[in-house]
Design a protein around this motif. Structure first.
Motif, short mmCIF file in Angstrom:
data_model
loop_
_atom_site.label_atom_id
_atom_site.label_comp_id
_atom_site.label_asym_id
_atom_site.label_seq_id
_atom_site.Cartn_x
_atom_site.Cartn_y
_atom_site.Cartn_z
N ASN A 103 0.85 -1.19 0.00
CA ASN A 103 0.00 0.00 0.00
C ASN A 103 0.89 1.24 0.00
O ASN A 103 2.02 1.22 0.50
CB ASN A 103 -0.89 0.04 1.24
CG ASN A 103 -2.00 -1.00 1.21
OD1 ASN A 103 -2.25 -1.63 0.19
ND2 ASN A 103 -2.65 -1.17 2.35
N PHE A 126 0.70 5.37 1.19
CA PHE A 126 -0.02 6.35 2.00
C PHE A 126 0.57 7.73 1.79
O PHE A 126 1.77 7.89 1.63
CB PHE A 126 0.08 5.99 3.48
CG PHE A 126 -0.53 4.67 3.83
CD1 PHE A 126 0.23 3.51 3.84
CD2 PHE A 126 -1.88 4.57 4.14
CE1 PHE A 126 -0.34 2.28 4.15
CE2 PHE A 126 -2.46 3.36 4.45
CZ PHE A 126 -1.68 2.22 4.45
N LEU A 135 4.03 0.45 2.41
CA LEU A 135 3.84 -0.57 3.44
C LEU A 135 3.73 -1.92 2.77
O LEU A 135 2.98 -2.07 1.80
CB LEU A 135 2.56 -0.31 4.23
CG LEU A 135 2.02 -1.48 5.06
CD1 LEU A 135 2.90 -1.72 6.29
CD2 LEU A 135 0.57 -1.24 5.47
N TYR A 184 2.39 -5.72 3.49
CA TYR A 184 1.58 -6.47 4.44
C TYR A 184 1.43 -7.92 3.99
O TYR A 184 0.41 -8.57 4.23
CB TYR A 184 0.23 -5.79 4.68
CG TYR A 184 -0.63 -5.58 3.46
CD1 TYR A 184 -0.38 -4.51 2.60
CD2 TYR A 184 -1.69 -6.42 3.20
CE1 TYR A 184 -1.17 -4.31 1.49
CE2 TYR A 184 -2.50 -6.22 2.09
CZ TYR A 184 -2.23 -5.16 1.24
OH TYR A 184 -3.02 -4.96 0.14
N ARG A 193 -4.70 6.47 2.75
CA ARG A 193 -4.40 5.44 1.75
C ARG A 193 -4.61 6.01 0.35
O ARG A 193 -5.66 6.56 0.05
CB ARG A 193 -5.31 4.23 1.95
CG ARG A 193 -4.99 3.08 1.02
CD ARG A 193 -5.93 1.93 1.23
NE ARG A 193 -7.30 2.23 0.85
CZ ARG A 193 -8.23 1.30 0.66
NH1 ARG A 193 -7.94 0.03 0.82
NH2 ARG A 193 -9.46 1.64 0.32
#
Lengths: 107, 116
Positions: free
Chosen positions: A34, A36, A89, A91, A46
């Motif tokens: 992602n 941000f 990011l 995840y 986001r």
């Protein structure tokens, strides 16, 4: 742990520029990245999810792409409201890891 | 409207404890993993903890494992972060976030300062 190496750490930009920020993952994280945006004193917002998907309400001048282990956020025709910090990011695995951040500043 | 509102921050001495809370509204809290993310002054974002929907699974980075405990009360739509043995390097703004992998909703953040 998966390292997300984000570059550049800062960038001096002009309105109308096309800006590209990159995160390189130290191992395969698939599509699980992602991006941000964060403005001073505000929470992260986001912008891109699953590497290439534009989040709701985000202008179409933002886009995300992937090439191997490199993930990029591109802002086409930069506007003043885009001057902010940007964070990637991953995840895919725990521990979740962020890139070091990129600060955009106007020339 | 989805809202996440953190509370419980403040100034605390090294070695002491503090408990943060995050009140959620506008969505079915029990359906979502929840997370805490922190940001030290003028630094990047750091993931701190994640908890599963039921609370049965929790995840932490090494930097806080054994000192921090994430928990939730689905009946109260609330998320918590118990922070023990606090260190100066824990000084940061702490954000709660809904399902970090989605990352679509974040609280406004609460400041924690660890200093004598």
């Amino acid at each position: 742990d998966i390292q997300m190496t984000q570059s550049p750490s800062s960038m001096s930009v002009s309105l109308g520029d096309t800006v590209t920020i990159t995160c390189r993952a130290s191992q395969d994280v698939g599509i699980y990245v992602n991006w941000f945006q964060q403005k001073p004193g505000k929470s992260p917002r986001r912008m891109i999810y699953r590497a290439t998907n534009l989040a709701d309400g985000v202008p179409s001048r933002f886009s995300g792409s992937r090439s191997g282990s490199d993930y990029s956020l591109t802002i086409s025709s930069l506007e003043s409201e885009d001057v902010a910090d940007y964070h990637c990011l991953q995840y895919d695995e725990y521990p979740r890891t962020f890139g070091g951040g990129t600060k955009l500043e106007l020339k | 409207e989805v809202q996440l509102v953190e509370s419980g921050g403040g100034l605390v001495q090294p070695g002491r404890s503090l408990k943060l809370s995050c009140a959620a509204s506008g969505f079915t809290f029990s359906n979502y993993y929840m997370a805490w993310v922190r940001q030290a002054p003028k630094k990047g974002l750091e993931w701190v903890a994640t908890i599963s929907t039921s609370g049965s699974r929790t995840y932490y980075p090494d930097s806080v494992k054994g000192r921090f405990t994430i928990s939730r009360d689905n009946a109260k739509s609330s998320l918590y972060l118990q922070m023990n043995s606090l260190k100066s390097e824990d000084t940061a703004t702490y954000y709660c976030a809904r399902q970090l992998g989605a990352g679509d909703y974040w609280g406004q953040g609460v400041m924690v300062t660890v200093s004598s």
